[in-house]
Design a protein around this motif. Structure first.
Motif, PDB file in Angstrom:
ATOM      1  N   THR A   6       0.834  -1.202   0.000  1.00 31.24           N
ATOM      2  CA  THR A   6       0.000   0.000   0.000  1.00 31.24           C
ATOM      3  C   THR A   6       0.867   1.250   0.000  1.00 31.24           C
ATOM      4  OG1 THR A   6      -0.141   0.092   2.409  1.00 31.24           O
ATOM      5  CG2 THR A   6      -1.876  -1.125   1.268  1.00 31.24           C
ATOM      6  N   ALA A   7       0.282   2.333  -0.467  1.00 29.92           N
ATOM      7  CA  ALA A   7       0.916   3.648  -0.373  1.00 29.92           C
ATOM      8  C   ALA A   7       0.247   4.395   0.781  1.00 29.92           C
ATOM      9  CB  ALA A   7       0.723   4.412  -1.684  1.00 29.92           C
ATOM     10  N   SER A   8       0.832   5.495   1.207  1.00 30.32           N
ATOM     11  CA  SER A   8       0.205   6.337   2.225  1.00 30.32           C
ATOM     12  C   SER A   8       0.269   7.793   1.779  1.00 30.32           C
ATOM     13  CB  SER A   8       0.870   6.147   3.588  1.00 30.32           C
ATOM     14  OG  SER A   8       2.230   6.545   3.537  1.00 30.32           O
ATOM     15  N   VAL A   9      -0.666   8.592   2.306  1.00 25.10           N
ATOM     16  CA  VAL A   9      -0.807   9.985   1.873  1.00 25.10           C
ATOM     17  C   VAL A   9      -0.944  10.895   3.084  1.00 25.10           C
ATOM     18  CG1 VAL A   9      -2.320  11.598   0.655  1.00 25.10           C
ATOM     19  CG2 VAL A   9      -1.918   9.328  -0.285  1.00 25.10           C
ATOM     20  N   SER A  10      -0.310  12.057   3.011  1.00 22.85           N
ATOM     21  CA  SER A  10      -0.515  13.116   3.991  1.00 22.85           C
ATOM     22  C   SER A  10      -0.518  14.450   3.247  1.00 22.85           C
ATOM     23  CB  SER A  10       0.575  13.097   5.071  1.00 22.85           C
ATOM     24  OG  SER A  10       1.856  13.322   4.502  1.00 22.85           O
ATOM     25  N   CYS A  53      -3.260  17.673   8.153  1.00 24.61           N
ATOM     26  CA  CYS A  53      -4.343  16.700   8.236  1.00 24.61           C
ATOM     27  C   CYS A  53      -3.672  15.373   8.568  1.00 24.61           C
ATOM     28  CB  CYS A  53      -5.097  16.644   6.911  1.00 24.61           C
ATOM     29  SG  CYS A  53      -6.613  15.739   7.013  1.00 24.61           S
ATOM     30  N   LYS A  54      -3.662  15.031   9.849  1.00 25.19           N
ATOM     31  CA  LYS A  54      -2.876  13.891  10.317  1.00 25.19           C
ATOM     32  C   LYS A  54      -3.644  12.577  10.359  1.00 25.19           C
ATOM     33  CE  LYS A  54       0.021  16.876  13.089  1.00 25.19           C
ATOM     34  NZ  LYS A  54       0.407  17.296  14.424  1.00 25.19           N
ATOM     35  N   ASP A  55      -4.941  12.609  10.069  1.00 28.13           N
ATOM     36  CA  ASP A  55      -5.723  11.384  10.233  1.00 28.13           C
ATOM     37  C   ASP A  55      -6.522  11.007   8.989  1.00 28.13           C
ATOM     38  OD1 ASP A  55      -7.426  13.534  10.437  1.00 28.13           O
ATOM     39  OD2 ASP A  55      -8.463  12.823  12.219  1.00 28.13           O
ATOM     40  N   LEU A  56      -5.912  11.166   7.821  1.00 25.51           N
ATOM     41  CA  LEU A  56      -6.579  10.713   6.597  1.00 25.51           C
ATOM     42  C   LEU A  56      -6.698   9.188   6.623  1.00 25.51           C
ATOM     43  CD1 LEU A  56      -4.879  12.929   3.866  1.00 25.51           C
ATOM     44  CD2 LEU A  56      -7.260  13.025   4.615  1.00 25.51           C
ATOM     45  N   PRO A  57      -7.761   8.642   6.038  1.00 30.45           N
ATOM     46  CA  PRO A  57      -7.924   7.188   6.011  1.00 30.45           C
ATOM     47  C   PRO A  57      -6.783   6.497   5.252  1.00 30.45           C
ATOM     48  CG  PRO A  57      -9.944   8.312   5.341  1.00 30.45           C
ATOM     49  CD  PRO A  57      -8.870   9.350   5.415  1.00 30.45           C
ATOM     50  N   ALA A  58      -6.551   5.252   5.602  1.00 27.81           N
ATOM     51  CA  ALA A  58      -5.532   4.449   4.910  1.00 27.81           C
ATOM     52  C   ALA A  58      -6.010   4.115   3.502  1.00 27.81           C
ATOM     53  CB  ALA A  58      -5.274   3.165   5.695  1.00 27.81           C
ATOM     54  N   HIS A 118       5.378   6.744   0.465  1.00 27.97           N
ATOM     55  CA  HIS A 118       4.576   7.764   1.136  1.00 27.97           C
ATOM     56  C   HIS A 118       4.540   9.005   0.245  1.00 27.97           C
ATOM     57  CE1 HIS A 118       2.683  10.164   4.185  1.00 27.97           C
ATOM     58  NE2 HIS A 118       3.589  11.099   3.968  1.00 27.97           N
ATOM     59  N   TYR A 119       3.366   9.627   0.171  1.00 21.93           N
ATOM     60  CA  TYR A 119       3.167  10.817  -0.658  1.00 21.93           C
ATOM     61  C   TYR A 119       2.660  11.944   0.226  1.00 21.93           C
ATOM     62  CZ  TYR A 119       3.727   7.574  -4.467  1.00 21.93           C
ATOM     63  OH  TYR A 119       4.247   6.639  -5.323  1.00 21.93           O
ATOM     64  N   HIS A 120       3.476  12.984   0.363  1.00 21.73           N
ATOM     65  CA  HIS A 120       3.054  14.188   1.086  1.00 21.73           C
ATOM     66  C   HIS A 120       2.775  15.247   0.025  1.00 21.73           C
ATOM     67  CE1 HIS A 120       2.477  16.927   4.352  1.00 21.73           C
ATOM     68  NE2 HIS A 120       3.311  17.782   3.796  1.00 21.73           N
ATOM     69  N   VAL A 121       1.532  15.760  -0.005  1.00 18.73           N
ATOM     70  CA  VAL A 121       1.104  16.672  -1.065  1.00 18.73           C
ATOM     71  C   VAL A 121       0.630  17.982  -0.430  1.00 18.73           C
ATOM     72  CG1 VAL A 121      -0.398  16.958  -3.063  1.00 18.73           C
ATOM     73  CG2 VAL A 121       0.442  14.681  -2.457  1.00 18.73           C
ATOM     74  N   PRO A 122       1.539  18.958  -0.264  1.00 20.89           N
ATOM     75  CA  PRO A 122       1.151  20.247   0.308  1.00 20.89           C
ATOM     76  C   PRO A 122       0.365  21.098  -0.694  1.00 20.89           C
ATOM     77  CG  PRO A 122       3.492  19.819   0.603  1.00 20.89           C
ATOM     78  CD  PRO A 122       2.979  18.827  -0.394  1.00 20.89           C
ATOM     79  N   LEU A 123      -0.554  21.892  -0.162  1.00 18.95           N
ATOM     80  CA  LEU A 123      -1.338  22.833  -0.951  1.00 18.95           C
ATOM     81  C   LEU A 123      -0.975  24.238  -0.493  1.00 18.95           C
ATOM     82  CD1 LEU A 123      -3.692  23.553  -2.921  1.00 18.95           C
ATOM     83  CD2 LEU A 123      -5.238  23.287  -0.954  1.00 18.95           C
ATOM     84  N   LEU A 124      -0.454  25.045  -1.406  1.00 17.20           N
ATOM     85  CA  LEU A 124      -0.188  26.462  -1.150  1.00 17.20           C
ATOM     86  C   LEU A 124      -1.381  27.210  -1.710  1.00 17.20           C
ATOM     87  CD1 LEU A 124       3.556  26.604  -2.230  1.00 17.20           C
ATOM     88  CD2 LEU A 124       2.594  26.090   0.025  1.00 17.20           C
ATOM     89  N   LEU A 125      -2.057  27.974  -0.868  1.00 15.19           N
ATOM     90  CA  LEU A 125      -3.385  28.472  -1.192  1.00 15.19           C
ATOM     91  C   LEU A 125      -3.499  29.978  -0.981  1.00 15.19           C
ATOM     92  CD1 LEU A 125      -6.397  27.607  -1.708  1.00 15.19           C
ATOM     93  CD2 LEU A 125      -6.572  27.347   0.778  1.00 15.19           C
ATOM     94  N   ASN A 126      -4.230  30.641  -1.869  1.00 16.35           N
ATOM     95  CA  ASN A 126      -4.656  32.022  -1.642  1.00 16.35           C
ATOM     96  C   ASN A 126      -6.024  32.163  -2.317  1.00 16.35           C
ATOM     97  OD1 ASN A 126      -4.421  33.505  -4.320  1.00 16.35           O
ATOM     98  ND2 ASN A 126      -2.323  32.727  -4.139  1.00 16.35           N
ATOM     99  N   PRO A 127      -6.730  33.273  -2.110  1.00 16.78           N
ATOM    100  CA  PRO A 127      -8.092  33.359  -2.646  1.00 16.78           C
ATOM    101  C   PRO A 127      -8.187  33.262  -4.167  1.00 16.78           C
ATOM    102  CG  PRO A 127      -7.741  35.049  -0.993  1.00 16.78           C
ATOM    103  CD  PRO A 127      -6.410  34.417  -1.266  1.00 16.78           C
ATOM    104  N   PHE A 128      -7.110  33.528  -4.885  1.00 14.77           N
ATOM    105  CA  PHE A 128      -7.181  33.574  -6.344  1.00 14.77           C
ATOM    106  C   PHE A 128      -6.295  32.564  -7.051  1.00 14.77           C
ATOM    107  CE2 PHE A 128      -8.202  37.746  -4.625  1.00 14.77           C
ATOM    108  CZ  PHE A 128      -9.515  37.836  -5.060  1.00 14.77           C
ATOM    109  N   GLY A 129      -5.710  31.644  -6.312  1.00 15.95           N
ATOM    110  CA  GLY A 129      -4.868  30.653  -6.934  1.00 15.95           C
ATOM    111  C   GLY A 129      -4.352  29.632  -5.936  1.00 15.95           C
ATOM    112  N   TYR A 130      -3.720  28.611  -6.462  1.00 17.48           N
ATOM    113  CA  TYR A 130      -3.129  27.581  -5.605  1.00 17.48           C
ATOM    114  C   TYR A 130      -2.009  26.879  -6.355  1.00 17.48           C
ATOM    115  CZ  TYR A 130      -6.115  24.364  -8.282  1.00 17.48           C
ATOM    116  OH  TYR A 130      -6.739  23.669  -9.291  1.00 17.48           O
ATOM    117  N   ARG A 134       4.800  17.519  -4.817  1.00 18.30           N
ATOM    118  CA  ARG A 134       5.083  16.352  -3.987  1.00 18.30           C
ATOM    119  C   ARG A 134       6.163  16.743  -2.998  1.00 18.30           C
ATOM    120  NH1 ARG A 134       7.018  10.100  -5.131  1.00 18.30           N
ATOM    121  NH2 ARG A 134       6.946   9.569  -2.929  1.00 18.30           N
ATOM    122  N   GLY A 135       5.787  16.754  -1.746  1.00 23.05           N
ATOM    123  CA  GLY A 135       6.722  17.112  -0.687  1.00 23.05           C
ATOM    124  C   GLY A 135       7.424  15.876  -0.156  1.00 23.05           C
ATOM    125  N   SER A 136       7.992  16.047   1.028  1.00 19.95           N
ATOM    126  CA  SER A 136       8.682  14.913   1.657  1.00 19.95           C
ATOM    127  C   SER A 136       8.210  14.716   3.067  1.00 19.95           C
ATOM    128  CB  SER A 136      10.191  15.160   1.654  1.00 19.95           C
ATOM    129  OG  SER A 136      10.487  16.368   2.311  1.00 19.95           O
TER     130      SER A 136
END
Length: 136
Positions: A6-10, A53-58, A118-130, A134-136
């Motif tokens: 399996t893979a994991s995501v955060s 978000c530390k408790d995403l489902p497996a 493991h896949y860490h996927v950060p979202l950089l967000l503002n009201p008009f874009g994002y 793939r992080g670490s």
């Protein structure tokens, strides 16, 4: 936690308009096993005070694609006056004055995964874009 099959995501979210973590953003997780397979909703969670978000489902065994759905509209609507005050105090040159709401009410990110990684996927967000990566 990932195993060999399996893979994991955060994920985490940074509100770049104020330079702080985005707290309270609802996130839904879905997976599929093959590009032609149907999406399986796995559940979700919300970001904490640190924007994490530390408790995403497996992920189920055999997952090849993952989709993260971020419900960002409510985040930008809630406490918009406080966020704008913080933005003006902390980074007045980096935020449109009078900006409220969100141009993108939802952000859906789909990516491929391999078992055992493991896949860490950060979202950089503002009201008009994002932006995502793939992080670490």
């Amino acid at each position: 936690m990932s195993t060999d099959t399996t893979a994991s995501v955060s994920t985490h979210i940074l509100d770049t308009s104020v330079g702080r973590p985005a707290e309270g953003v609802a996130i839904q997780l879905a997976a599929r096993s093959g590009r032609d397979a149907r999406w399986q909703a796995l559940g979700g969670s919300a970001t904490d005070a640190d924007g994490r978000c530390k408790d995403l489902p497996a992920l189920p065994e055999g997952t090849t694609h993952v989709r993260l759905d971020f419900a960002v509209e409510r985040y930008f609507e809630s406490d918009s006056e406080k966020k704008q005050a913080d933005a003006q105090q902390d980074a007045p040159a980096n935020r449109d004055s009078g900006a409220t709401g969100a141009f993108f009410p939802e952000v859906a990110i789909t990516f491929a995964v391999k078992p055992g990684e493991h896949y860490h996927v950060p979202l950089l967000l503002n009201p008009f874009g994002y932006s995502v990566y793939r992080g670490s």
